[in-house]
Design a protein around this motif. Structure first.
Motif, PDB file in Angstrom:
ATOM      1  N   PHE A   1       0.833  -1.205   0.000  1.00  9.66           N
ATOM      2  CA  PHE A   1       0.000   0.000   0.000  1.00  9.66           C
ATOM      3  C   PHE A   1       0.867   1.255   0.000  1.00  9.66           C
ATOM      4  O   PHE A   1       0.646   2.189  -0.778  1.00  9.66           O
ATOM      5  CB  PHE A   1      -0.924  -0.017   1.225  1.00  9.66           C
ATOM      6  N   ASN A   2       1.878   1.292   0.860  1.00  7.21           N
ATOM      7  CA  ASN A   2       2.727   2.474   0.960  1.00  7.21           C
ATOM      8  C   ASN A   2       3.614   2.663  -0.273  1.00  7.21           C
ATOM      9  O   ASN A   2       3.833   3.795  -0.714  1.00  7.21           O
ATOM     10  CB  ASN A   2       3.578   2.422   2.224  1.00  7.21           C
ATOM     11  N   ILE A   3       4.119   1.577  -0.839  1.00  7.64           N
ATOM     12  CA  ILE A   3       4.943   1.695  -2.041  1.00  7.64           C
ATOM     13  C   ILE A   3       4.105   2.213  -3.212  1.00  7.64           C
ATOM     14  O   ILE A   3       4.517   3.140  -3.918  1.00  7.64           O
ATOM     15  CB  ILE A   3       5.604   0.345  -2.386  1.00  7.64           C
ATOM     16  N   LEU A   4       2.929   1.630  -3.401  1.00 12.56           N
ATOM     17  CA  LEU A   4       2.064   2.086  -4.498  1.00 12.56           C
ATOM     18  C   LEU A   4       1.605   3.525  -4.276  1.00 12.56           C
ATOM     19  O   LEU A   4       1.561   4.325  -5.219  1.00 12.56           O
ATOM     20  CB  LEU A   4       0.863   1.149  -4.651  1.00 12.56           C
ATOM     21  N   GLY A   5       1.273   3.874  -3.035  1.00  9.61           N
ATOM     22  CA  GLY A   5       0.884   5.248  -2.719  1.00  9.61           C
ATOM     23  C   GLY A   5       2.004   6.233  -2.986  1.00  9.61           C
ATOM     24  O   GLY A   5       1.778   7.342  -3.496  1.00  9.61           O
ATOM     25  N   THR A   6       3.231   5.845  -2.668  1.00 14.80           N
ATOM     26  CA  THR A   6       4.388   6.705  -2.918  1.00 14.80           C
ATOM     27  C   THR A   6       4.610   6.903  -4.415  1.00 14.80           C
ATOM     28  O   THR A   6       4.909   8.014  -4.865  1.00 14.80           O
ATOM     29  CB  THR A   6       5.644   6.104  -2.264  1.00 14.80           C
ATOM     30  N   ILE A   7       4.445   5.843  -5.173  1.00 14.74           N
ATOM     31  CA  ILE A   7       4.581   5.965  -6.632  1.00 14.74           C
ATOM     32  C   ILE A   7       3.517   6.911  -7.184  1.00 14.74           C
ATOM     33  O   ILE A   7       3.808   7.788  -8.004  1.00 14.74           O
ATOM     34  CB  ILE A   7       4.506   4.576  -7.307  1.00 14.74           C
ATOM     35  N   ILE A   8       2.283   6.746  -6.718  1.00 13.72           N
ATOM     36  CA  ILE A   8       1.185   7.612  -7.166  1.00 13.72           C
ATOM     37  C   ILE A   8       1.479   9.071  -6.824  1.00 13.72           C
ATOM     38  O   ILE A   8       1.347   9.964  -7.670  1.00 13.72           O
ATOM     39  CB  ILE A   8      -0.153   7.165  -6.532  1.00 13.72           C
ATOM     40  N   PHE A   9       1.893   9.319  -5.592  1.00  8.40           N
ATOM     41  CA  PHE A   9       2.171  10.691  -5.178  1.00  8.40           C
ATOM     42  C   PHE A   9       3.389  11.263  -5.893  1.00  8.40           C
ATOM     43  O   PHE A   9       3.416  12.461  -6.198  1.00  8.40           O
ATOM     44  CB  PHE A   9       2.348  10.766  -3.660  1.00  8.40           C
ATOM     45  N   SER A  10       4.382  10.459  -6.164  1.00 13.46           N
ATOM     46  CA  SER A  10       5.562  10.938  -6.890  1.00 13.46           C
ATOM     47  C   SER A  10       5.190  11.370  -8.303  1.00 13.46           C
ATOM     48  O   SER A  10       5.659  12.400  -8.793  1.00 13.46           O
ATOM     49  CB  SER A  10       6.635   9.857  -6.942  1.00 13.46           C
ATOM     50  N   LEU A  11       4.357  10.580  -8.950  1.00 11.50           N
ATOM     51  CA  LEU A  11       3.902  10.948 -10.288  1.00 11.50           C
ATOM     52  C   LEU A  11       2.998  12.171 -10.243  1.00 11.50           C
ATOM     53  O   LEU A  11       3.077  13.047 -11.117  1.00 11.50           O
ATOM     54  CB  LEU A  11       3.175   9.770 -10.945  1.00 11.50           C
ATOM     55  N   ALA A  12       2.145  12.258  -9.228  1.00 13.47           N
ATOM     56  CA  ALA A  12       1.243  13.407  -9.087  1.00 13.47           C
ATOM     57  C   ALA A  12       2.019  14.686  -8.800  1.00 13.47           C
ATOM     58  O   ALA A  12       1.606  15.783  -9.199  1.00 13.47           O
ATOM     59  CB  ALA A  12       0.224  13.144  -7.987  1.00 13.47           C
ATOM     60  N   ALA A  13       3.151  14.574  -8.124  1.00 13.72           N
ATOM     61  CA  ALA A  13       3.951  15.748  -7.768  1.00 13.72           C
ATOM     62  C   ALA A  13       4.492  16.468  -9.001  1.00 13.72           C
ATOM     63  O   ALA A  13       4.813  17.658  -8.937  1.00 13.72           O
ATOM     64  CB  ALA A  13       5.095  15.344  -6.851  1.00 13.72           C
ATOM     65  N   VAL A  14       4.569  15.760 -10.109  1.00 12.73           N
ATOM     66  CA  VAL A  14       5.024  16.386 -11.349  1.00 12.73           C
ATOM     67  C   VAL A  14       3.984  17.403 -11.840  1.00 12.73           C
ATOM     68  O   VAL A  14       4.330  18.453 -12.383  1.00 12.73           O
ATOM     69  CB  VAL A  14       5.273  15.318 -12.440  1.00 12.73           C
ATOM     70  N   PHE A  15       2.707  17.121 -11.594  1.00  8.35           N
ATOM     71  CA  PHE A  15       1.627  17.948 -12.117  1.00  8.35           C
ATOM     72  C   PHE A  15       0.955  18.843 -11.073  1.00  8.35           C
ATOM     73  O   PHE A  15       0.341  19.837 -11.422  1.00  8.35           O
ATOM     74  CB  PHE A  15       0.560  17.060 -12.767  1.00  8.35           C
ATOM     75  N   ILE A  16       1.036  18.457  -9.805  1.00 12.56           N
ATOM     76  CA  ILE A  16       0.357  19.202  -8.733  1.00 12.56           C
ATOM     77  C   ILE A  16       1.400  19.931  -7.889  1.00 12.56           C
ATOM     78  O   ILE A  16       2.315  19.304  -7.361  1.00 12.56           O
ATOM     79  CB  ILE A  16      -0.469  18.242  -7.849  1.00 12.56           C
ATOM     80  N   PRO A  17       1.246  21.233  -7.728  1.00  6.55           N
ATOM     81  CA  PRO A  17       2.224  22.005  -6.940  1.00  6.55           C
ATOM     82  C   PRO A  17       1.982  21.854  -5.429  1.00  6.55           C
ATOM     83  O   PRO A  17       1.419  22.737  -4.779  1.00  6.55           O
ATOM     84  CB  PRO A  17       1.989  23.439  -7.413  1.00  6.55           C
ATOM     85  N   PHE A  18       2.417  20.734  -4.870  1.00  8.44           N
ATOM     86  CA  PHE A  18       2.194  20.474  -3.446  1.00  8.44           C
ATOM     87  C   PHE A  18       2.820  21.548  -2.566  1.00  8.44           C
ATOM     88  O   PHE A  18       2.261  21.929  -1.546  1.00  8.44           O
ATOM     89  CB  PHE A  18       2.739  19.101  -3.034  1.00  8.44           C
ATOM     90  N   ALA A  19       3.986  22.050  -2.949  1.00  9.49           N
ATOM     91  CA  ALA A  19       4.673  23.067  -2.144  1.00  9.49           C
ATOM     92  C   ALA A  19       3.822  24.330  -2.034  1.00  9.49           C
ATOM     93  O   ALA A  19       3.747  24.948  -0.960  1.00  9.49           O
ATOM     94  CB  ALA A  19       6.032  23.382  -2.738  1.00  9.49           C
ATOM     95  N   ASP A  20       3.183  24.722  -3.125  1.00  3.71           N
ATOM     96  CA  ASP A  20       2.327  25.906  -3.093  1.00  3.71           C
ATOM     97  C   ASP A  20       1.102  25.686  -2.214  1.00  3.71           C
ATOM     98  O   ASP A  20       0.653  26.594  -1.516  1.00  3.71           O
ATOM     99  CB  ASP A  20       1.891  26.291  -4.509  1.00  3.71           C
ATOM    100  N   ILE A  21       0.564  24.489  -2.265  1.00  2.00           N
ATOM    101  CA  ILE A  21      -0.598  24.165  -1.429  1.00  2.00           C
ATOM    102  C   ILE A  21      -0.196  24.189   0.043  1.00  2.00           C
ATOM    103  O   ILE A  21      -0.927  24.720   0.887  1.00  2.00           O
ATOM    104  CB  ILE A  21      -1.182  22.787  -1.821  1.00  2.00           C
TER     105      ILE A  21
END
Length: 93
Positions: A18-38
């Motif tokens: 669960f954590n590995i797949l979640g990390t992969i999902i979030f890593s890919l999402a970080a390319v498109f979503i500005p988490f730092a700005d949020i």
């Protein structure tokens, strides 16, 4: 996990998956979503950590829920434990 039951090992494998797949999902999402700005919306670092952790858990759960059977089959292949056995298991009091 030496000396633990097969059920405990299987839960550990499921949690790791669960954590590995979640990390992969979030890593890919970080390319498109500005988490730092949020996260700049929250003043305190401890609040930023809790918000990103809560978001990680909620989003990962929602996205991985449809793949529960696949994840359980992976755990069964790795540990040999079947969660189906636990369906009618009752705790003795």
């Amino acid at each position: 996990i030496i000396g633990k039951s097969t059920a405990a090992k299987s839960v550990g494998v499921l949690h790791l998956l669960f954590n590995i797949l979640g990390t992969i999902i979030f890593s890919l999402a970080a390319v498109f979503i500005p988490f730092a700005d949020i996260l700049k919306l929250f003043q305190y670092p401890d609040m930023q950590v809790s918000v990103i952790h809560m978001g990680f858990n909620i989003v990962s759960t929602v996205l991985l829920l449809p793949f529960t059977d696949i994840m359980i089959n992976i755990c069964k292949a790795v540990t040999g434990f079947s969660f189906i056995k636990m369906k009618n298991h009752r705790i003795k009091q």
